[in-house]
Design a protein around this motif. Sequence first.
Motif, PDB file in Angstrom:
ATOM      1  N   ALA A  86      27.402   1.811  13.571  1.00 25.42           N
ATOM      2  CA  ALA A  86      26.840   2.425  14.775  1.00 25.42           C
ATOM      3  C   ALA A  86      27.800   3.441  15.376  1.00 25.42           C
ATOM      4  CB  ALA A  86      26.514   1.333  15.799  1.00 25.42           C
ATOM      5  N   TRP A  87      28.690   3.966  14.554  1.00 22.08           N
ATOM      6  CA  TRP A  87      29.742   4.878  15.017  1.00 22.08           C
ATOM      7  C   TRP A  87      29.169   6.073  15.770  1.00 22.08           C
ATOM      8  CZ3 TRP A  87      34.693   4.291  15.665  1.00 22.08           C
ATOM      9  CH2 TRP A  87      35.518   5.401  15.801  1.00 22.08           C
ATOM     10  N   GLN A  88      29.667   6.284  16.965  1.00 22.38           N
ATOM     11  CA  GLN A  88      29.241   7.443  17.740  1.00 22.38           C
ATOM     12  C   GLN A  88      30.332   8.512  17.708  1.00 22.38           C
ATOM     13  OE1 GLN A  88      26.489   8.298  19.195  1.00 22.38           O
ATOM     14  NE2 GLN A  88      25.287   6.421  19.004  1.00 22.38           N
ATOM     15  N   GLN A 130      22.521  -7.821  31.373  1.00 28.65           N
ATOM     16  CA  GLN A 130      21.611  -6.796  31.877  1.00 28.65           C
ATOM     17  C   GLN A 130      20.323  -6.748  31.065  1.00 28.65           C
ATOM     18  OE1 GLN A 130      25.028  -4.828  31.744  1.00 28.65           O
ATOM     19  NE2 GLN A 130      25.011  -3.920  33.777  1.00 28.65           N
ATOM     20  N   GLY A 131      20.181  -7.749  30.217  1.00 26.22           N
ATOM     21  CA  GLY A 131      18.930  -7.867  29.492  1.00 26.22           C
ATOM     22  C   GLY A 131      18.865  -7.044  28.220  1.00 26.22           C
ATOM     23  N   ILE A 132      20.016  -6.625  27.744  1.00 26.49           N
ATOM     24  CA  ILE A 132      19.992  -5.864  26.496  1.00 26.49           C
ATOM     25  C   ILE A 132      20.673  -6.693  25.411  1.00 26.49           C
ATOM     26  CG2 ILE A 132      20.663  -3.696  25.389  1.00 26.49           C
ATOM     27  CD1 ILE A 132      20.913  -2.691  28.432  1.00 26.49           C
ATOM     28  N   GLU A 133      19.864  -7.177  24.488  1.00 29.85           N
ATOM     29  CA  GLU A 133      20.401  -7.980  23.391  1.00 29.85           C
ATOM     30  C   GLU A 133      21.224  -7.091  22.473  1.00 29.85           C
ATOM     31  OE1 GLU A 133      19.756 -11.336  22.978  1.00 29.85           O
ATOM     32  OE2 GLU A 133      18.771 -11.227  24.940  1.00 29.85           O
ATOM     33  N   CYS A 134      22.251  -7.668  21.841  1.00 32.15           N
ATOM     34  CA  CYS A 134      23.070  -6.896  20.899  1.00 32.15           C
ATOM     35  C   CYS A 134      22.199  -6.261  19.826  1.00 32.15           C
ATOM     36  CB  CYS A 134      24.106  -7.784  20.233  1.00 32.15           C
ATOM     37  SG  CYS A 134      25.185  -8.612  21.406  1.00 32.15           S
ATOM     38  N   ARG A 159      19.414  -5.186  19.903  1.00 31.75           N
ATOM     39  CA  ARG A 159      18.616  -4.035  20.327  1.00 31.75           C
ATOM     40  C   ARG A 159      19.139  -2.782  19.614  1.00 31.75           C
ATOM     41  NH1 ARG A 159      16.376  -0.215  21.248  1.00 31.75           N
ATOM     42  NH2 ARG A 159      15.460   0.730  23.099  1.00 31.75           N
ATOM     43  N   CYS A 160      20.446  -2.726  19.412  1.00 29.93           N
ATOM     44  CA  CYS A 160      21.050  -1.558  18.782  1.00 29.93           C
ATOM     45  C   CYS A 160      21.774  -1.890  17.482  1.00 29.93           C
ATOM     46  CB  CYS A 160      22.045  -0.895  19.725  1.00 29.93           C
ATOM     47  SG  CYS A 160      21.360  -0.498  21.338  1.00 29.93           S
ATOM     48  N   HIS A 161      22.333  -3.096  17.414  1.00 28.75           N
ATOM     49  CA  HIS A 161      23.085  -3.459  16.214  1.00 28.75           C
ATOM     50  C   HIS A 161      22.240  -4.325  15.298  1.00 28.75           C
ATOM     51  CE1 HIS A 161      26.818  -1.890  17.876  1.00 28.75           C
ATOM     52  NE2 HIS A 161      26.515  -2.492  19.018  1.00 28.75           N
ATOM     53  N   ARG A 162      22.640  -4.389  14.034  1.00 30.43           N
ATOM     54  CA  ARG A 162      21.905  -5.229  13.102  1.00 30.43           C
ATOM     55  C   ARG A 162      22.199  -6.692  13.415  1.00 30.43           C
ATOM     56  NH1 ARG A 162      26.769  -4.273  10.771  1.00 30.43           N
ATOM     57  NH2 ARG A 162      27.524  -5.923   9.370  1.00 30.43           N
ATOM     58  N   ASP A 163      21.302  -7.535  12.997  1.00 29.51           N
ATOM     59  CA  ASP A 163      21.512  -8.967  13.217  1.00 29.51           C
ATOM     60  C   ASP A 163      22.454  -9.464  12.141  1.00 29.51           C
ATOM     61  OD1 ASP A 163      21.466 -11.571  13.784  1.00 29.51           O
ATOM     62  OD2 ASP A 163      19.318 -11.881  13.417  1.00 29.51           O
ATOM     63  N   VAL A 164      23.637  -9.898  12.538  1.00 25.47           N
ATOM     64  CA  VAL A 164      24.633 -10.269  11.537  1.00 25.47           C
ATOM     65  C   VAL A 164      24.698 -11.764  11.293  1.00 25.47           C
ATOM     66  CG1 VAL A 164      26.071  -8.291  12.031  1.00 25.47           C
ATOM     67  CG2 VAL A 164      26.410 -10.395  13.320  1.00 25.47           C
ATOM     68  N   LYS A 209      24.092   6.660   8.900  1.00 25.92           N
ATOM     69  CA  LYS A 209      22.637   6.785   9.014  1.00 25.92           C
ATOM     70  C   LYS A 209      22.121   5.974  10.197  1.00 25.92           C
ATOM     71  CE  LYS A 209      18.521   6.938   6.169  1.00 25.92           C
ATOM     72  NZ  LYS A 209      17.889   6.601   4.891  1.00 25.92           N
ATOM     73  N   ASN A 210      22.897   4.951  10.568  1.00 25.81           N
ATOM     74  CA  ASN A 210      22.442   4.083  11.651  1.00 25.81           C
ATOM     75  C   ASN A 210      22.854   4.568  13.024  1.00 25.81           C
ATOM     76  OD1 ASN A 210      22.926   2.656   9.087  1.00 25.81           O
ATOM     77  ND2 ASN A 210      21.882   0.984  10.164  1.00 25.81           N
ATOM     78  N   THR A 211      23.615   5.638  13.073  1.00 23.43           N
ATOM     79  CA  THR A 211      24.037   6.154  14.370  1.00 23.43           C
ATOM     80  C   THR A 211      22.815   6.466  15.214  1.00 23.43           C
ATOM     81  OG1 THR A 211      26.056   7.090  13.478  1.00 23.43           O
ATOM     82  CG2 THR A 211      25.263   8.020  15.537  1.00 23.43           C
ATOM     83  N   MET A 212      22.807   5.920  16.417  1.00 23.56           N
ATOM     84  CA  MET A 212      21.646   6.137  17.276  1.00 23.56           C
ATOM     85  C   MET A 212      21.654   7.570  17.790  1.00 23.56           C
ATOM     86  SD  MET A 212      20.593   4.072  20.674  1.00 23.56           S
ATOM     87  CE  MET A 212      20.033   2.532  19.980  1.00 23.56           C
ATOM     88  N   LYS A 213      20.473   8.181  17.737  1.00 24.22           N
ATOM     89  CA  LYS A 213      20.400   9.565  18.203  1.00 24.22           C
ATOM     90  C   LYS A 213      20.147   9.583  19.704  1.00 24.22           C
ATOM     91  CE  LYS A 213      20.302  12.817  15.797  1.00 24.22           C
ATOM     92  NZ  LYS A 213      19.540  13.433  14.734  1.00 24.22           N
ATOM     93  N   MET A 214      20.404  10.757  20.283  1.00 25.60           N
ATOM     94  CA  MET A 214      20.349  10.861  21.737  1.00 25.60           C
ATOM     95  C   MET A 214      18.962  10.573  22.307  1.00 25.60           C
ATOM     96  SD  MET A 214      21.813  13.957  24.037  1.00 25.60           S
ATOM     97  CE  MET A 214      20.398  14.990  24.221  1.00 25.60           C
ATOM     98  N   VAL A 215      17.921  10.995  21.559  1.00 24.30           N
ATOM     99  CA  VAL A 215      16.570  10.773  22.095  1.00 24.30           C
ATOM    100  C   VAL A 215      16.331   9.328  22.440  1.00 24.30           C
ATOM    101  CG1 VAL A 215      15.087  12.637  21.342  1.00 24.30           C
ATOM    102  CG2 VAL A 215      15.887  10.981  19.662  1.00 24.30           C
ATOM    103  N   GLU A 216      16.872   8.433  21.576  1.00 22.94           N
ATOM    104  CA  GLU A 216      16.638   7.009  21.822  1.00 22.94           C
ATOM    105  C   GLU A 216      17.313   6.563  23.115  1.00 22.94           C
ATOM    106  OE1 GLU A 216      16.691   4.235  18.420  1.00 22.94           O
ATOM    107  OE2 GLU A 216      17.183   6.033  17.255  1.00 22.94           O
ATOM    108  N   CYS A 217      18.555   7.071  23.331  1.00 19.84           N
ATOM    109  CA  CYS A 217      19.261   6.737  24.573  1.00 19.84           C
ATOM    110  C   CYS A 217      18.440   7.226  25.752  1.00 19.84           C
ATOM    111  CB  CYS A 217      20.630   7.409  24.623  1.00 19.84           C
ATOM    112  SG  CYS A 217      21.643   7.137  23.167  1.00 19.84           S
ATOM    113  N   GLU A 218      18.021   8.474  25.651  1.00 18.72           N
ATOM    114  CA  GLU A 218      17.312   9.087  26.777  1.00 18.72           C
ATOM    115  C   GLU A 218      16.030   8.342  27.090  1.00 18.72           C
ATOM    116  OE1 GLU A 218      18.055  13.796  26.949  1.00 18.72           O
ATOM    117  OE2 GLU A 218      17.089  13.089  25.125  1.00 18.72           O
ATOM    118  N   LYS A 219      15.352   7.977  26.001  1.00 15.94           N
ATOM    119  CA  LYS A 219      14.060   7.322  26.182  1.00 15.94           C
ATOM    120  C   LYS A 219      14.231   6.028  26.965  1.00 15.94           C
ATOM    121  CE  LYS A 219      11.421   5.980  22.653  1.00 15.94           C
ATOM    122  NZ  LYS A 219      11.223   6.059  21.206  1.00 15.94           N
ATOM    123  N   CYS A 220      15.204   5.240  26.506  1.00 12.25           N
ATOM    124  CA  CYS A 220      15.438   3.948  27.144  1.00 12.25           C
ATOM    125  C   CYS A 220      15.902   4.136  28.585  1.00 12.25           C
ATOM    126  CB  CYS A 220      16.452   3.157  26.342  1.00 12.25           C
ATOM    127  SG  CYS A 220      16.614   1.457  26.881  1.00 12.25           S
TER     128      CYS A 220
END
Lengths: 413, 185, 800, 237
Positions: free
Chosen positions: B112-114, B129-133, B135-140, B159-170
């Motif tokens: 998930a390297w940014q 704050q109600g955000i499960e790990c 939500r963004c990281h794989r289930d390990v 490839k797994n790096t989250m793009k900005m649109v997803e941040c913005e959307k949330c």
Amino acid sequence: MDKALIPEGVKRCPLPVFGLWMLVLFAVIAWGVYAGLTVLIKGLHVTGLNNYFGFGLYICVDLGIIALGAGAFFSGFMYYGLSRFFPQLKELHKIINLAVIVGFCCYTGALLVLLLEIGQPLRGWFGYWHANVHSMLTEVIFCISCYAIVLVIEFVPIILENRKLDAVKPLHIFGHNLHEIMAIFAMTGTFLSFFHQGSLGGVPGVMFARPFAYREGFFVWPWTFFLFTLSAMACGPAFTALICRLMEKVTRKQLVDRSVYELIGKIEGVLLLIYLILKGLDTLYWALDTAPGFGLKLSDFYKEPYGMWLLVAELGICGVIPVILLLTPQARKVNGLLFLAFFLDCAGIVINRFAMTVEALAIPVMPFDQWAVYIPTWAEWAPCIAMLAYGAVIVSLSYRYLPIFPRERELNP
Amino acid sequence: MGEVKNSTSKKGLGIVFFLAGFVGALILGWVVFPNLLYSSKTQPVTFLHSSHEDSSCEDCHYFRDDGSYSGVPGVAKCAECHEEPMTESEDERILVEEYIQQEREIPWLVYAWQPDNVYFSHAAHTEEQGIECVRCHRDVSAEEKMPVYKENRITGYSKNTMKMVECEKCHAEKGASNSCHICHK
Amino acid sequence: MSLGRRAFLQFVGGAIGGTLLTPIPWKLADDSAIWTQNWSWRPSPERGEITETTGTCLLCPGGCGIQARLVNGHRAIYVKGNPDHAVSRGGLCPVGAAGLQYLYAPYRITQPLKQTGKRGDPQGFQPIAWNEALKIVADKLAAVRKKGLPHTVACITGQDRSSVTDLWKQFFAAYGSPNLYTMPRHSDSTRLAVALATGYDADLGFHLEKATYVLNFGAPLLEGWAAPVRIQQIFSRWQTEQPGLPKTELVHVESRCSLTASKADRWIACKPGTEAALALGIAHVLIREKLYDAAFVSEKVFGFEDWTDAAGALRKGFKALVLAKYSPKDVAAVTGVDAQVIQELARELARQKNAVVLWGQSSDTPNNLYHDLAFLALNALIGALSDKAMVSLVPSQPWQALPEPAMDLEAFKGLGQKPLGQPTSVPKTKVRPNTLHAFLNALANGEEYPIELLFVHEANPAYGLSENTLAVQALQKAGMVVSFASYLDETAAYADLILPNHNAFERLDDVIGLPGAPFAFYAVATPILKPHYDTKSTGDVVLGLAKTLGGTVAQSLPWKNYEEVLKLRAAKIAEGATGLLVDATFDPASVEPGVSLRANFKKAADVWKKLTAGSCWVEAPQALDACTTPSGRFELACQGLLASVSTNAGDELFMAHYKPLPPSGNAGELPLLLTTYRSLSLAPGYVPNAPFMNKLLPDDLLLKQDVFVEVHPETARKLGLRHKAKAVLKTPLGEAPVRVRVAPTVPADVVALPEGLGHTAYDEYVQGKGVNANSLVEVHLDPVTGLGTVWATRAQLRLA
Amino acid sequence: MVIDLDKCTGCGACAVACQQENNVSFRPDESDKLRTIAWMTLYRLDNGKDYPEHREAMLPRPCMQCDSPHHSPCTFVCPVNATVRDEHTGIVDHIAVRCIGCRYCMVACPYHARSFNWWDPKWPKTMEAMLSPEVSPRMRGVVEKCTFCHHRLNRARDRARINGEDPDGVVYTPACAEACPTGAITFGNLRDPHSDVARLAKDPRAFRILEKLHTEPKVYYLSSDQWIHKQSDNDLS
């Protein structure tokens, strides 16, 4: 092969001479491309731009060339739109093709130069994707690219009139259909162009912290928005006429009826007069109200090398004189005076664009700041000159292989 | 006028050529291109969260006092248990001999390297704050081997790096600020 | 063929259409933009845990407390002031703030180097192992001593406020050489003046925190004087209105419109170098109008009235001389300051309860002894040295930490030799005159005796000494030059062997005393991070060399390492049980001279712990009673000078008087006077300007490689020089290309040149920018003290 | 932010601290002041008089974070939303990775608070070690400027979150204010009437630069010298 491509019934210079001419132009273009690549690869430090002069020759030339290229939209507007009401404007039919081609060259060339001007060309498309609706530059980016597309569409039927291409039936039909609907495109182009000429004027006009450039205005647009549109209308057709005259001189042929020039002269004279009056009022209001509001007086804005001569040259020599010449029927009759007037008209508008970009930035707004002087480098001159060469290539090719002057055959029996 | 006769068959052929180009491009674009775009890399050492169930998540992934998040632990953390190999595993031998003993950090490939310009505040995205790990990281938790790391050849992103649109959307959904400097530095 | 072409076109059409429906163009556009956001050639800083450590900045004698931020404990990314520090209270000067650029400078010396080519050839340096390098030095030291010539070993150190200097002293005493010098400081002359006037070996401390009126004769307070951050903070306090307190007034006397002059409440523009005359003119008015502190003068001062010398001759006193020679009219003619202004200043000075007089061109130029005495006398007249203690005497070594060195016969013989080049006339006081210029002069000219081995420690005389060419010549004459430089500077380039010291932020060291502060001071500088090159602390190297030499030298320096020496200091502090360990709550105004502070510590280990955590030890200065002068009083007529001036000397030679040393050169050919100035954004000391600081320089100070000299518009007109014109500046020492900044910051016929530029060493960020002021200014050896003083140099400026 | 010019000695510690904090790049020759990258610039003012009435003063200039209604001069013109004013904090940010380098914002800013990366930023290899991970280094072809060290605000907010405090109530100090040895720079929340900055902004010595342009700078200056006040704005008299 070459012969077969040349429009029927007209004479063109021998291929080797034309080839040589092309070679010269391509050499200039190659120089410009080299300069452009240097800018892209090495970065903008090879230019004369700096933190004070964020805008320089590139923008200046772009603004100038787009104003001069306004012949395309305005001639189109007059021919396709206004001629219904003013039949004498039908006359413009004789030069409309050239106006479109010149416009095409100006706009595509300007876009290419604009690509060099931005520090991160690969992110250029952010302008569409992440657009800031408040920015005048956004308006410019959208309108110019849309209008460039319109110009391409307008140019296509002219290309399709080439003898060889016209022989291909589907293309012929396609071209014909395009011609039919050209009025729609011309009007779309007119709308777009009105807008972006204005937004180019808005670019300096909205900078409310830059006393030289800032203008109050109407609704969201500063007065420069309207002045730029008007000034572009007042010089675009003149520029087309100048090019046409130049072609006549080079080819030693008459390409359009002289009446066309006189018509353009008359129109431009009137438009330039209106523009000058408005610009004069604008300047007065600015000098007597806007600027004093910022604590500045007119003389604070002009210091060598960007002295008062710029204002005199812009509004006096290149403003009042051409108006007088163009509105005097006797002067319009004299070729020398008519084309001198056209030239001064164009030069005045270019000086205006220079003042609104470069000079506007030379003025120290903070009282303890310094005047700065901007000297463009070869890396800025070369692409701009190459852009002119590119225009020359397009015009030369078009002239050689396309029947762009409907009256050429009759005028040169 | 033989050409006229041929025109219909030509037209038919034309469509074939057109379709060939069209379909070819689709295949190229949807199948070949993504494979070309990403290179696959494997982690320097295999690490299985499932083999570390004796420790809690917070042992390695915790907040520091200054509000920053520890992220992937350093080799010093590994050394707390793996000073000497605990098992016979080859991976553990590499870990101990090549990293812990030489005091070298493991060049983990972070899924998930940014990039540098992103400021991600873990403190604002916690389970409280109600955000499960996940939500963004794989289930390990039940992972049996580490997934292949896919790196974009042009951007260098995972490839797994989250793009900005997803941040913005949330952010927009949750009513959080979408000001640039909230997430950029 | 026609079919082929058409088919091809159709294929292409289809392909284009298809491609537009795939991610290719869109993904490529996006990814190429992302690529520009992460260009691989743009460094990407390592991330990780960010921690803070404390330390002390050693880049100047100011002793500021610092905090550094580290990434993952090994990469320093930021330096800031330590808000808990007693003196700097979170403040930092630009040099300190740019400190990491020295730590990570490309011109750091990363390992011991040996010159294998010709001396001075930067390409000739080859790496050498530490033990080999140390062996070479030890062998040389042993060999010289064996020959019975220990006095031919010399050392120049730039760190006069560190225990390493004490180690050098110890080493040189035990080894047997008198040739230990520090880089010149203003205190070189003030300490002599203080010793002559009071008999104490002490620095002057100025109680600026308490002052209500500061009359400053040329000290560049805001350009980096004394402990720069302390001065900056005091200035800030003066500018802050405090309810119920009168605002402190700063009156600045200087020829140039410096920043201090601009920021002062009043600026008195005088002719260059005439400040002392003005001081005496003010003294004249004070005496004539009986405005001086009569009680103090009559009880504690000797030589105000006429006096009788040891031989019984009646001599004129200060009063008689000043009244005779320094009437406001006479002084006005010398200084260019109106007679009326002189009177005004004197009355103002007398009216103020807490007035103080400051002086000194810069912190590292000794002054003409008589001028130092003049300013000291003025302070005495206004009672600043009385119980008010606006000026106090701070022992330069508050305690003798190191034991007496063990000396063998060889050491006695060597130490008894005359320091090389020192004039025999120097006054015999407790203070050893630091006659570095005379030493270098003799060495360069091959006089008296040769120097077999020269150590250079934290000093860069080849650049930073006035008349630096002298240092270069001397370096070339020395038998062997060993440098301890951290950076490959101008002086290190002339070394035969470089034993690199840790950088100022990497080493454990200490700060003994703060220049100009009215209290004794001690702080320990802890490294902010581990040394990252193969360097060694010079303290450890000196101890190691002593051990290798064995005998009494080893006995005198018995410590295992430098840390032990510093711990010994902490132990001595604990033992002495006076003074306080303080943090930012410390108020210097609470310190009174002669009143020892009650210790707030007990155990040595405790003291060490606190010192290494950033606490500072402070102690009151000494009181002025019981001067150890022949008269037992503060001597305006210094009887101590009897031995060094001839017995039939004029009465004036015993006391303060205005006596500029004539500059050389012909006034016809060199009609202008060159003065130099400094600024806080130009590092003039041991370290060069950091790239961060270069950014601060205006383009009418440095343009490309050209430095600007300031010239008054009138002078410029006379010389036909326009603003920014290129010119040549010529002095008796040479000439240099400059540019001209035409500005009314200097009087007519004066040229002002900034200090700190013109380096020839280091890297492309430093090299070749401007002119080294030191290469153009002239040094005048004070005939009494033998110290090299600088005030003005004749110069010529012509269009290039 | 309030900058007391009576206290400012022009030493430049603020600018150095800023460069270090924000990974501002530098070049061997920094004397071309029209191309240098500086978030905090020191201007030299003088009273225009002859010796010995001549006086000079230094004026440090960070980004003014203009508060003009709706838009700052720069945010108004950016075509790609790379520079936007956060109405919550009032900070005008500039995101280098969004910037296309058209320089319109620089042209629009009368304070010259913005610098363009004319070259690829390049540090001496050994000095790359002192780059801070808190601020991403910029690349060639983009604009950059003072951000009031907003990354420090983010850190402070995170610390507050972890400690269960209100992240919106945090205070922080930017690098320049932290470094200033004379305490000439005061930083705080102007909207909070009880803050030091709000109090100082109402001081009779207070002024702002170019007030007549209605850019509404959020940086106030203090000076007791009338000639400095006079140079804060253009004046017809």
